[in-house]
Design an enzyme around this catalytic site. Structure first.
Site, PDB file in Angstrom:
ATOM      1  N   ARG A  33       1.101  -1.509  -0.318  1.00  0.00           N
ATOM      2  CA  ARG A  33      -0.296   0.232   0.553  1.00  0.00           C
ATOM      3  C   ARG A  33       1.012   1.548   0.237  1.00  0.00           C
ATOM      4  O   ARG A  33       0.349   2.124  -0.684  1.00  0.00           O
ATOM      5  CB  ARG A  33      -0.943   0.023   1.247  1.00  0.00           C
ATOM      6  N   GLU A 177     -12.800 -14.881  11.712  1.00  0.00           N
ATOM      7  CA  GLU A 177     -12.874 -14.661  10.530  1.00  0.00           C
ATOM      8  C   GLU A 177     -12.770 -15.580   8.807  1.00  0.00           C
ATOM      9  O   GLU A 177     -11.240 -15.492   8.551  1.00  0.00           O
ATOM     10  CB  GLU A 177     -11.909 -13.681  10.333  1.00  0.00           C
ATOM     11  N   LYS A 219     -15.960 -12.521  12.088  1.00  0.00           N
ATOM     12  CA  LYS A 219     -16.335 -11.679  11.762  1.00  0.00           C
ATOM     13  C   LYS A 219     -15.868 -11.751   9.973  1.00  0.00           C
ATOM     14  O   LYS A 219     -14.903 -12.725   9.215  1.00  0.00           O
ATOM     15  CB  LYS A 219     -14.452 -10.554  11.732  1.00  0.00           C
ATOM     16  N   SER A 261     -14.360  -5.597   5.407  1.00  0.00           N
ATOM     17  CA  SER A 261     -14.598  -4.554   4.314  1.00  0.00           C
ATOM     18  C   SER A 261     -14.628  -5.033   3.100  1.00  0.00           C
ATOM     19  O   SER A 261     -14.783  -5.255   2.239  1.00  0.00           O
ATOM     20  CB  SER A 261     -13.551  -3.028   4.136  1.00  0.00           C
ATOM     21  N   GLY A 262     -13.314  -5.649   3.049  1.00  0.00           N
ATOM     22  CA  GLY A 262     -12.619  -7.386   1.869  1.00  0.00           C
ATOM     23  C   GLY A 262     -12.279  -6.332   0.242  1.00  0.00           C
ATOM     24  O   GLY A 262     -13.084  -7.142  -0.868  1.00  0.00           O
ATOM     25  N   GLY A 263     -12.280  -5.152   0.062  1.00  0.00           N
ATOM     26  CA  GLY A 263     -11.793  -4.495  -0.804  1.00  0.00           C
ATOM     27  C   GLY A 263     -13.122  -3.786  -1.412  1.00  0.00           C
ATOM     28  O   GLY A 263     -13.405  -3.149  -2.707  1.00  0.00           O
ATOM     29  N   ARG A 294      -9.209  -0.928   4.956  1.00  0.00           N
ATOM     30  CA  ARG A 294      -8.814  -0.051   3.746  1.00  0.00           C
ATOM     31  C   ARG A 294     -10.443   0.863   3.813  1.00  0.00           C
ATOM     32  O   ARG A 294     -10.262   2.444   3.572  1.00  0.00           O
ATOM     33  CB  ARG A 294      -9.078  -0.566   2.747  1.00  0.00           C
TER      34      ARG A 294
END
Length: 343
Positions: A33, A177, A219, A261-263, A294
């Site tokens: 990132r 998760e 999660k 959020s997974g993208g 993110r």
């Protein structure tokens, strides 16, 4: 197992309209990132960025717990104050990522298995002394032409369950998760079918491994179409598919569900969380909140860009994004809020 303590911590993590901040990016992920934004990929710049996060004014108004990486839980400000102590002073519960990432699963092309059980009790004992009171382990499920297989799902479910019971025995609340990835062009219906199978397998293993449901947090992914799918369903359709699946698969004893959020874009992640509360607020037996990485951090990371003069503005963006999600958890999010996020 100190069940009352586990239940209390889980309840605190789910309290009010707050959510969890996932700031547990591995060194490789963080560096990727940074590289995309031309930020130096060094430990000092990772420390600076995490310093920016934990010292964000009013962060505690929106965040109840922060998931840290091994490097982060050991880091401190330039004057020597540990990040974990700053979080505790704010009333934010420190957590820790304990899995050692997913790797290719032998015998199962295109699928992943998560490692990290070796030495886990000893690592948890150290993290507990350092102040961590919850942990996280991520399993990765990929939707493809021939995946996921039942063998892959069962193996990952078993490892999640073993991790969870080891955490509970150490006095640490496990965040479980199982992430069904958004990658691909599959439909929302396919995601729903896979998520249903995954959650049934996970809770079956959690039960068999004697994990106490009242002392854990789930999660999961939202049920969404693949990121390349031709049809991108509305927030209401996503909300209906997701909550109806959870009502069938997630025991009422579980105190809370905190979405990854997974993208998803920050706006979509907020809009979909909001729709779930608008449509199902009185029907859900568990608290439903966010545990975004993110979708909370990205605007702040882009604004900071590795430059000290941008810290204050980046912190403002981080707080605003977290605050917007507390409004979504209350079912009061509107697109207009994106223009004027904080009253």
């Amino acid at each position: 197992m100190e069940l009352q303590s586990l239940k209390y911590i889980a309840k605190q993590l789910m309290a009010g309209n707050k959510g969890l901040l996932a700031m547990d990016e591995s060194t490789n992920t963080c560096n990727k990132r940074f590289k995309a934004l031309n930020i130096p990929q060094t430990e000092e710049y990772r420390r600076k960025y995490r310093d920016l996060i934990v010292n964000t004014p009013k962060l505690e108004e929106a965040i109840s717990g922060a998931i840290l990486f091994d490097e982060t839980i050991r880091q401190s400000t330039p004057d020597g104050k540990l990040f974990v102590d700053i979080l505790k002073e704010k009333g934010i519960i420190p957590g820790i990522k304990v899995d050692e990432s997913a790797r290719d699963m032998d015998g199962f092309p295109g699928e992943k298995i998560t490692e990290g059980l070796d030495g886990l009790p000893e690592r948890l004992a150290e993290y507990y002394k350092m102040g961590a009171r919850f942990a996280k382990w991520r399993a990765v499920i990929t939707i493809g032409e021939n995946t996921p297989t039942s063998g892959s799902i069962k193996a990952n479910a078993f490892l999640l369950a073993r991790y969870a019971i080891i955490c509970q025995e150490a006095g640490i609340v496990p965040i479980v998760e199982p992430e069904v990835l958004m990658d691909g062009d599959h439909s929302l219906q396919t995601c729903a079918e896979v998520t249903n199978e995954v959650l049934h397998a996970v809770f079956n293993q959690l039960y068999q491994q004697r994990v106490n449901f009242e002392g854990m947090i789930l999660k999961p992914n939202m049920i969404v179409p693949g990121i390349k799918a031709a049809q991108q369903d509305s927030a209401d359709v996503v909300a209906d598919a997701t909550i109806n699946c959870f009502l069938r698969c997630v025991p009422a004893a579980v105190p809370g569900i905190a979405f990854l959020s997974g993208g998803q874009s920050p706006e979509l992640a907020s809009e979909r969380l909001n729709a779930m509360h608008v449509r199902f607020k009185d029907k859900m037996p568990w608290a439903l909140t966010f545990s975004y990485s993110r979708a909370v951090q990205q605007p702040a990371l882009e604004k900071w860009g590795g430059k000290d003069e941008n810290i204050e503005e980046a912190q403002k963006l981080l707080y605003e994004r977290a605050h917007i999600n507390t409004v979504a958890r209350d079912g009061k999010y509107t697109p207009e809020l994106e223009k004027h996020p904080v009253a």
